[in-house]
Design an enzyme around this catalytic site. Structure first.
Site, PDB file in Angstrom:
ATOM      1  N   HIS A 131       0.868  -1.187   0.000  1.00 42.09           N
ATOM      2  CA  HIS A 131       0.000   0.000   0.000  1.00 42.09           C
ATOM      3  C   HIS A 131       0.902   1.234   0.000  1.00 42.09           C
ATOM      4  CE1 HIS A 131      -3.653  -2.306   1.117  1.00 42.09           C
ATOM      5  NE2 HIS A 131      -2.795  -3.057   1.775  1.00 42.09           N
ATOM      6  N   HIS A 143      -2.315  10.060   6.200  1.00 42.49           N
ATOM      7  CA  HIS A 143      -3.070  10.734   5.128  1.00 42.49           C
ATOM      8  C   HIS A 143      -3.087  12.257   5.308  1.00 42.49           C
ATOM      9  CE1 HIS A 143      -5.346   6.822   3.924  1.00 42.49           C
ATOM     10  NE2 HIS A 143      -4.221   6.973   3.275  1.00 42.49           N
ATOM     11  N   PRO A 200      -7.416   6.124  -4.277  1.00 40.93           N
ATOM     12  CA  PRO A 200      -7.508   7.521  -4.727  1.00 40.93           C
ATOM     13  C   PRO A 200      -8.280   8.352  -3.703  1.00 40.93           C
ATOM     14  CG  PRO A 200      -8.234   5.988  -6.445  1.00 40.93           C
ATOM     15  CD  PRO A 200      -8.060   5.189  -5.196  1.00 40.93           C
ATOM     16  N   ASP A 219     -11.480   1.254  -0.831  1.00 40.07           N
ATOM     17  CA  ASP A 219     -11.541   1.167   0.631  1.00 40.07           C
ATOM     18  C   ASP A 219     -12.962   0.729   0.996  1.00 40.07           C
ATOM     19  OD1 ASP A 219     -11.735   1.556   3.368  1.00 40.07           O
ATOM     20  OD2 ASP A 219     -10.520   3.379   3.352  1.00 40.07           O
ATOM     21  N   GLY A 259      -8.895  -1.863   3.313  1.00 40.84           N
ATOM     22  CA  GLY A 259      -9.563  -1.052   4.328  1.00 40.84           C
ATOM     23  C   GLY A 259      -9.931  -1.905   5.531  1.00 40.84           C
ATOM     24  N   GLU A 268      -9.130 -11.531   6.773  1.00 41.36           N
ATOM     25  CA  GLU A 268      -8.057 -10.889   7.537  1.00 41.36           C
ATOM     26  C   GLU A 268      -8.391 -10.955   9.022  1.00 41.36           C
ATOM     27  OE1 GLU A 268      -7.540  -6.955   5.948  1.00 41.36           O
ATOM     28  OE2 GLU A 268      -5.734  -6.598   7.138  1.00 41.36           O
ATOM     29  N   ASP A 319       3.122  -5.527   2.701  1.00 37.28           N
ATOM     30  CA  ASP A 319       1.882  -4.851   3.076  1.00 37.28           C
ATOM     31  C   ASP A 319       2.136  -3.345   3.252  1.00 37.28           C
ATOM     32  OD1 ASP A 319      -0.815  -4.840   3.506  1.00 37.28           O
ATOM     33  OD2 ASP A 319      -0.752  -5.570   5.567  1.00 37.28           O
ATOM     34  N   ASP A 320       2.795  -2.977   4.363  1.00 39.01           N
ATOM     35  CA  ASP A 320       3.043  -1.564   4.676  1.00 39.01           C
ATOM     36  C   ASP A 320       4.442  -1.474   5.269  1.00 39.01           C
ATOM     37  OD1 ASP A 320       0.216  -0.405   4.325  1.00 39.01           O
ATOM     38  OD2 ASP A 320      -0.160  -2.079   5.662  1.00 39.01           O
TER      39      ASP A 320
END
Ligand code: IMP
Ligand code: ZN
Length: 354
Positions: A25, A73, A107, A147, A180, A210, A292-293
Site C-alpha cells: 500500500h 493521510h 484515490p 476502501d 480497508g 483478515e 503490506d506496509d
C-alpha cells in the site's frame, strides 16, 4: 523529536535476491526519510514519526493500525506530496532488490488543496513513468484500491476510474485492490463493483479473511473468483476457517499474498512461527511474501524473506524458488513475465558463480 530507529537490514543474500513485491500500500510504505520530509513540509500538523511506524517488538491492534493511516493521510494531501512519496517508495523497493512491484493505493480527494481522485491516480502513474525514465532497475504496475469503508457507490466510481486508466495508462494500471478496515462493511455490497471490474479486464487482488468473522464473505468473494488473495489469515480450519474455503482456494489456484511482519505486529497472528505461511506452503499452494506496509511495520521485503527462511527453515534453493514463483502470480503481461524469469535464471547463475 523524530524516531529514526530502523530495524536491522537483512543479510546480503536476501537483499541481493531478486524479488517481486505484489502487496504494497503506497501510503503504508513510507520510509523514515520520506516521513521526515513530509513532517518538515507540514510542521503545523505536529505529527511525530513515532505516530506513524510500529517498531521491533511493538504491536498494535488492527484498529490502532488503521488510526495510523489517518495520521499519514493528513501529511499527504497534494499532487506534489504524492509524486514525492511514490517516487521514494519505488526507489526504496528497487534498492532492496525488488525487480517487479505492484503498488496499490486508494484515490483520495482533498477539497482544501484541489486534489481530485483522477489527479491522484494520474500522479502515481507519473511517478512510475519518471522512475522508468530515470532507469531504475524495477518494473512497476499499479492497482487502484477500493476502501471497503466507503461503501458500494464509491466502490463503483473507483472501478470506473480504474477502468479508464486501464485503457489509457499504457498498461500501468492492471488491477483493483479491495482493502480497508475488515471489520467495516460487507463484501456482498461490493460484489457488483468487483464483478464489473473483473468483466472489464481488471485483475482482482482482494483482502480476504483478515479477521476471523469473515467466513461467509470469503465464500462469496471466492465465487468471483479473485486473481489473488491478500492475507487469507483465517481461511483454513485450524484457525476457525473451513475446509471448504481451503478447497475452493486450491481448486481455483488463487495465490496468497502473505505479509508476516504485518500480521504479527497487527496481532492477527500470535507469532512468526504460527503464521499461516506454513499451512499453505506445505500444501504446495502458491504463496507470495509481501510487505503490506513497509513503513508502518518497519520492514523490507528482504527482511520478510529472511524471516520466512529462518522461521520455517527454508534452504537458499527454496528461497530462490519462492521468489521466482511470485513472477507467475503477478499481473504482468506474459512477455514481461518471461523477461523476468530469464533475469532470475541469469542472476541465480551469477550468484552461484556458474
Ligand atoms: P493508501 O491506499 O496508499 O492510502 O494506503 C493506506 C490504506 O491501505 C489504508 O487506509 C487502508 O485502506 C489500506 N490498508 C493498508 N494496510 C492494510 C491492511 O493490512 N488491511 C486492510 N487494508 C489495509
Ligand atoms: Zn494490505
Amino acid at each position: 523529536m523524530f524516531s529514526t530507529r530502523m530495524e536491522k537490514p537483512a543479510d546480503s543474500f536476501y537483499r541481493q535476491l531478486p524479488k517481486v513485491e505484489l502487496h504494497a500500500h503506497l501510503n503504508g510504505s513510507l520510509s523514515v526519510a520520506t516521513m521526515e520530509k513530509l513532517i518538515s513540509r507540514k510542521p503545523h500538523l505536529n505529527i511525530q514519526h513515532s505516530m506513524t511506524a510500529i517498531h521491533k517488538g511493538q504491536r498494535r491492534t488492527l484498529d490502532e493500525c488503521f488510526q495510523v493511516f489517518k495520521v499519514i493521510h493528513q501529511l499527504i494531501d497534494t499532487e506534489e506530496d504524492i509524486l514525492m512519496v511514490a517516487k521514494d517508495v519505488i526507489g526504496e523497493f528497487a534498492a532492496d532488490g525488488v525487480k517487479y512491484l505492484e503498488l496499490r493505493s486508494t484515490p483520495r480527494e482533498e477539497t482544501h488543496t484541489g486534489l481530485t481522485k483522477r489527479k491522484y491516480v494520474e500522479t502515481v502513474i507519473e511517478a512510475i513513468r519518471q522512475c522508468k525514465q530515470e532507469d531504475l532497475d524495477i518494473e512497476v504496475r499499479f492497482l487502484v484500491a477500493v476502501d471497503r469503508r466507503n461503501g458500494p457507490q464509491v466502490a463503483m466510481e473507483t472501478v470506473k476510474l480504474a477502468e479508464d486508466f486501464m485503457v489509457s495508462s499504457d498498461d500501468v494500471v492492471v488491477g483493483l485492490d479491495l482493502s480497508g478496515d475488515p471489520t467495516v462493511g460487507h463484501g456482498k455490497d461490493l460484489l457488483p463493483a468487483l464483478l464489473k471490474a473483473k468483466n472489464c479486464g481488471l485483475k482482482l487482488a482482494l483482502h480476504m479473511s483478515e479477521v476471523p468473522s469473515q467466513k461467509e464473505e470469503s465464500e462469496l468473494l471466492l465465487t468471483l473468483p479473485p486473481d489473488r488473495i491478500g492475507h487469507g489469515t483465517f481461511l483454513h480450519p485450524e484457525v476457525g476457517g473451513s475446509q471448504s474455503l481451503v478447497d475452493k482456494v486450491r481448486e481455483r489456484n488463487v495465490p496468497l499474498e502473505l505479509c508476516l511482519t504485518s500480521n504479527v505486529k497487527g496481532q492477527s497472528v500470535p507469532s512468526y512461527d504460527k503464521h499461516h505461511f506454513l499451512y499453505w506452503y506445505k500444501l504446495g499452494h502458491p504463496c507470495v511474501l509481501c510487505t503490506d506496509d513497509k513503513g508502518v511495520f518497519s520492514t523490507e521485503l528482504s527482511q520478510e524473506y529472511q524471516l520466512a527462511a529462518t522461521t520455517f527453515g527454508l534452504s537458499r534453493e527454496a528461497v530462490w524458488t519462492l521468489s521466482q514463483q511470485a513472477i507467475g502470480c503477478s499481473f504482468a503481461p506474459d512477455h514481461l513475465k518471461e523477461k523476468l524469469r530469464q533475469r532470475w535464471v541469469s542472476l541465480q547463475a551469477q550468484a552461484s558463480g556458474r
